[in-house]
Write an enzyme that holds these catalytic residues in place. Structure first.
Site, PDB file in Angstrom:
ATOM      1  CE1 TYR A  36      -3.856   2.399   0.820  1.00 56.68           C
ATOM      2  CE2 TYR A  36      -2.160   3.511   2.121  1.00 56.68           C
ATOM      3  CZ  TYR A  36      -3.418   3.514   1.519  1.00 56.68           C
ATOM      4  OH  TYR A  36      -4.204   4.641   1.604  1.00 56.68           O
ATOM      5  CD  GLU A 113     -28.761   1.378  13.962  1.00 49.99           C
ATOM      6  OE1 GLU A 113     -28.150   2.385  14.346  1.00 49.99           O
ATOM      7  OE2 GLU A 113     -29.536   1.375  12.992  1.00 49.99           O
ATOM      8  CE  LYS A 115     -26.692   6.406  23.207  1.00 47.07           C
ATOM      9  NZ  LYS A 115     -25.477   7.131  23.568  1.00 47.07           N
ATOM     10  CG  ASP A 117     -19.237   6.295  24.843  1.00 48.29           C
ATOM     11  OD1 ASP A 117     -19.927   7.314  24.577  1.00 48.29           O
ATOM     12  OD2 ASP A 117     -18.688   6.110  25.927  1.00 48.29           O
ATOM     13  CD  GLU A 173     -21.539   8.479  18.246  1.00 46.37           C
ATOM     14  OE1 GLU A 173     -22.445   9.061  17.609  1.00 46.37           O
ATOM     15  OE2 GLU A 173     -21.379   8.624  19.469  1.00 46.37           O
ATOM     16  CE1 TYR A 225     -26.704   8.754  14.183  1.00 47.50           C
ATOM     17  CE2 TYR A 225     -24.637   8.005  15.159  1.00 47.50           C
ATOM     18  CZ  TYR A 225     -25.609   8.982  14.993  1.00 47.50           C
ATOM     19  OH  TYR A 225     -25.478  10.174  15.638  1.00 47.50           O
ATOM     20  CE  LYS A 313     -26.992   6.286  28.401  1.00 48.60           C
ATOM     21  NZ  LYS A 313     -25.738   6.847  27.979  1.00 48.60           N
ATOM     22  CB  CYS A 406     -31.586  -3.357  70.871  1.00 46.12           C
ATOM     23  SG  CYS A 406     -32.720  -2.613  69.678  1.00 46.12           S
ATOM     24  CB  CYS A 409     -35.358  -1.046  72.890  1.00 45.65           C
ATOM     25  SG  CYS A 409     -34.718  -2.729  72.813  1.00 45.65           S
ATOM     26  CB  CYS A 424     -33.594  -6.557  69.514  1.00 44.88           C
ATOM     27  SG  CYS A 424     -34.581  -5.761  70.783  1.00 44.88           S
ATOM     28  CB  CYS A 429     -37.588  -3.290  70.375  1.00 43.19           C
ATOM     29  SG  CYS A 429     -36.450  -2.252  69.440  1.00 43.19           S
TER      30      CYS A 429
HETATM   31  S1  IVH Z   1     -29.344   7.368  16.064  1.00 46.47           S
HETATM   32  C1  IVH Z   1     -32.222  11.258  16.508  1.00 46.47           C
HETATM   33  N1  IVH Z   1     -27.719   5.363  16.143  1.00 46.47           N
HETATM   34  O1  IVH Z   1     -26.027   8.266  20.517  1.00 46.47           O
HETATM   35  C2  IVH Z   1     -30.930  10.743  16.989  1.00 46.47           C
HETATM   36  N2  IVH Z   1     -27.196   7.244  17.489  1.00 46.47           N
HETATM   37  O2  IVH Z   1     -28.575  10.288  21.780  1.00 46.47           O
HETATM   38  C3  IVH Z   1     -30.478   9.623  16.117  1.00 46.47           C
HETATM   39  N3  IVH Z   1     -25.130   7.031  18.752  1.00 46.47           N
HETATM   40  O3  IVH Z   1     -26.402  11.542  19.386  1.00 46.47           O
HETATM   41  C4  IVH Z   1     -29.293   8.973  16.676  1.00 46.47           C
HETATM   42  N4  IVH Z   1     -24.592   5.035  18.013  1.00 46.47           N
HETATM   43  O4  IVH Z   1     -24.193  10.342  18.967  1.00 46.47           O
HETATM   44  C5  IVH Z   1     -27.963   6.589  16.611  1.00 46.47           C
HETATM   45  N5  IVH Z   1     -26.383   3.500  16.070  1.00 46.47           N
HETATM   46  C6  IVH Z   1     -26.626   4.721  16.528  1.00 46.47           C
HETATM   47  C7  IVH Z   1     -25.757   5.374  17.438  1.00 46.47           C
HETATM   48  C8  IVH Z   1     -26.098   6.640  17.900  1.00 46.47           C
HETATM   49  C9  IVH Z   1     -24.231   6.044  18.779  1.00 46.47           C
HETATM   50  C10 IVH Z   1     -25.052   8.275  19.532  1.00 46.47           C
HETATM   51  C11 IVH Z   1     -25.291   9.518  18.737  1.00 46.47           C
HETATM   52  C12 IVH Z   1     -26.511  10.174  19.295  1.00 46.47           C
HETATM   53  C13 IVH Z   1     -26.602   9.526  20.642  1.00 46.47           C
HETATM   54  C14 IVH Z   1     -28.032   9.279  21.059  1.00 46.47           C
END
Ligand code: IVH
Length: 671
Positions: A36, A113, A115, A117, A173, A225, A313, A406, A409, A424, A429
């Site tokens: 590459y 999906e 979430k 971070d 994200e 997403y 969550k 106790c 009491c 007790c 009591c």
């Molecule tokens: S959908 C209308 N899908 O989580 C909001 N959010 O409050 C649509 N996030 O602000 C968000 N993975 O930063 C969506 N698969 C996913 C996500 C995702 C991470 C984050 C995103 C969003 C917050 C949700």
């Protein structure tokens, strides 16, 4: 004829873009890093010696030169909302109900999906070219971070395919994988730089860096997403829209899945609680979206968030905090237990300030002391518990002494050798009196509305209350001066107390608080003996004749009614007309839907345990405390623990609350 310089440059760019896509989007490289690099160098040299063929979208131009002047704020084409959070399957079920109701359907198709971070961004492609990237900002306007996003190899500078739409807008994200974050930190430490604290904050800081060369060195990645205005591209569902985005070369999370209906959603959520640990990046939950775009439109948005989506969550079931002090609590039966008073900490969406320390043996074994840093956990029980001390040097306080008196009491405490319990023995009591009365009035017992812990405390303080029988002597005039008691609530309370005289005998038996007498046993006794005096007069042997009542229960019941205090209470209650209404249809429950079946309750249900037990007993079933092969079903609420595991290992059916309620509803047994 040899290819022209322009053709060679174009071919190299295509080749490198293809390898970028294979490596960064698909995670499936076709060539080695060295190969590459060789291609990249060739292109770079050709472009340098032939600046007339320069192109901003060349893979060599991901990094702009020099510092950015700053970020400009740009209005979003559609507001960038966020999602509401849920912390339990129960709340998720409420979301499902909120979605189903307006749609008028039994079952909804959901996209599930991870979430990720990281940091939300918006990407805009015109004529297939990446022209603008924005942060979420305040949701209305975001910062233009195009130059920084261009350095991310999984953000294609040009969409793939011949016929991509004129305008494509997506959201996604940006994040860092845990391993790459650590690698970067190791490199930094070697170079004498300070390591970063966490991947998410570093990602967010990096995207706001004005030097794109710095950004380019950070291991950023993206998952897309959302396809904005997906219907315009012919998609009918959200996941179809993401497939389209993927076909254009955008990176979509391969873990995304579709489920039909809440039961499947719930099962997947439970699976993810452990699956998440295998992901190379941090997730703090799942995002759940109504898959049909038509249904999404019908559900619409609130000011802050869409009605069609929610974040589930993952609860951290453990949290660390400081143990401020250890307090002693005296229970209904006189058992003294140590309770941890904590510096408040968030756990599964609620603030935890107290936790159980079980008993003094456990306190000693775990060597927990005041001022220690401790780990608290919410497990199969509703009540959080202290699991261990976080060792961390420093001077510790003294060991907590095992009490001999106790705390309420001042009476002597005795140790029950069989139970690891310290008790007790003083039945008068105030702590026991209070708890007995609160229990007497509680939902699973006589269910006297308006008589909670605070009111009982106030009445005891006023000298109006010493045992449950005193309740029936109280008048509105006596109650009115009691703190926070108006005329209305005073007369309501008097009426509620009077009404409890008509309660069924089995409820009264529960309310007396005899050890081992819960709803199941109370029902058996009531059906067999049919009156309070008959039960009070039965000796242990007679009691044991009742099917389902063993020697331990029989002994406990006989001891209660044989004791001076027990007799006095029964007499005083009867003098006031409290006898308990005998069961009308004898052994009706034998024909109930749960007749002959035994159940185990575990985890947190939306109703108190006593209430759930009563429903089972009403339906003819029995509630037992431990799971065996003979158990017909385990009814598991939220955060069910070892009993659930045991049920699974023995192949005992497990019902969730919804299933339990449905079965009862169908049988016509209501709460
Ligand atoms: S959908 C209308 N899908 O989580 C909001 N959010 O409050 C649509 N996030 O602000 C968000 N993975 O930063 C969506 N698969 C996913 C996500 C995702 C991470 C984050 C995103 C969003 C917050 C949700």
């Amino acid at each position: 004829m040899s290819p022209s310089i322009a053709q060679r440059i174009a071919a190299l760019r295509r080749e490198i873009e293809r390898h970028d896509y294979q490596y960064h989007v698909l995670g499936d490289p076709l060539i080695s890093d060295q190969e590459y690099d060789a291609l990249y160098r060739q292109l770079d040299e050709l472009e340098r010696s032939h600046p007339e063929y320069a192109d901003d979208d060349s893979p060599t131009r991901r990094v702009a030169h020099g510092l950015l002047p700053g970020f400009t704020s740009v209005k979003h084409s559609a507001p960038m909302l966020s999602l509401d959070n849920t912390y339990s399957l129960e709340e998720l079920e409420e979301f499902d109900a909120r979605v189903r109701k307006p749609l008028g359907v039994e079952q909804v198709s959901y996209a599930v999906e991870p979430k990720v971070d990281g940091v939300a961004v918006h990407l805009r492609y015109e004529g297939g070219r990446f022209v603008q990237g924005l942060t979420r900002g305040d949701g209305e306007k975001g910062d233009d971070i195009t130059a920084n996003l261009r350095t991310i190899r999984s953000v294609p500078l040009r969409l793939r395919g011949r016929k991509t739409p004129e305008l494509v807008e997506v959201r996604g994200e940006v994040y860092m994988e845990a391993k790459r974050f650590e690698e970067m930190n190791r490199r930094r430490e070697k170079d004498g730089d300070k390591p970063f604290m966490n991947a998410r904050n570093t990602t967010s800081g990096t995207l706001k860096t004005l030097d794109t060369a710095v950004v380019a060195r950070r291991p950023l990645q993206i998952f897309v997403y959302q396809l904005v205005r997906a219907e315009d591209h012919g998609a009918a569902t959200h996941l179809e829209a993401l497939e389209l985005a993927a076909s254009w070369g955008l990176r979509v999370n391969p873990e995304n899945a579709r489920v039909e209906g809440f039961a499947a959603l719930r099962a997947l959520c439970l699976r993810w609680a452990t699956l998440r640990e295998q992901l190379p990046y941090a997730t703090d939950g799942l995002v759940i979206k109504v898959d049909s775009l038509r249904d999404q439109r019908r559900l619409g948005l609130t000011a802050k968030s869409p009605r069609w989506g929610i974040a589930y969550k993952f609860g951290s079931t453990e949290a660390e905090t400081t143990l401020r002090s250890i307090e002693l609590q005296v229970g209904r039966t006189g058992v003294v237990t140590p309770v941890a008073m904590l510096e408040p900490v968030m756990l599964l969406g609620t603030v935890v300030g107290r936790a159980t320390l079980h008993n003094f043996d456990e306190l000693e074994r775990k060597d927990i002391r005041e001022r220690d840093r401790v780990v608290v956990e919410k497990g199969g029980d509703v009540i959080p518990k202290v699991v261990r001390v976080v060792s961390g040097g420093g001077r510790r306080g003294p060991r907590f002494p095992i009490p001999t008196k106790c705390p309420v009491c001042g009476g002597p405490l005795t140790r029950d050798p069989e139970e690891a319990a310290i008790r007790c023995e003083n039945l008068y009591c105030p702590a026991q009196v209070r708890r007995r009365i609160v229990y007497y009035a509680s939902r699973g017992a006589l269910d006297i509305e308006g008589l909670g812990g605070k009111t009982v405390d106030a009445l005891i303080d006023e000298g109006l209350l010493e045992d449950p029988a005193d309740l029936y002597d109280m008048t509105v005039e006596q109650l009115m001066p009691v703190e926070r008691m108006g005329e209305k609530s005073a007369s309501n309370l008097v009426a509620a107390i009077a009404k409890s005289k008509e309660a069924p005998l089995e409820r009264l038996l529960v309310a007396l608080g005899v050890r081992h007498v819960g709803a199941s046993v109370a029902r058996l006794l009531a059906e067999e003996f049919r009156s309070l005096p008959a039960i009070a007069e039965a000796d242990a042997e007679a009691l044991q004749q009742v099917p389902g009542i063993g020697p331990e229960i029989a002994a406990s019941v006989a001891a209660f009614f044989g004791s001076r205090e027990g007799r006095a209470l029964v007499r005083r209650l009867r003098e006031r007309g409290v006898e308990g209404r005998p069961p009308t249809r004898r052994r009706r429950a034998e024909h109930g839907p749960f007749a002959g079946k035994s159940f185990v309750l575990t985890g947190t249900l939306s109703i108190p345990r006593e209430e759930a037990s009563r429903l089972i007993v009403d339906a003819g079933g029995k509630v037992v405390s431990s799971v065996s092969k003979k158990t017909d079903a385990v009814i598991a609420g939220e955060v069910a623990g070892s009993k659930l595991e045991k049920a699974r290992s023995l192949g005992v059916p497990v019902w969730d609350e919804a299933r339990f309620r449905k079965t009862l509803d169908e049988a016509g047994v209501g709460a």
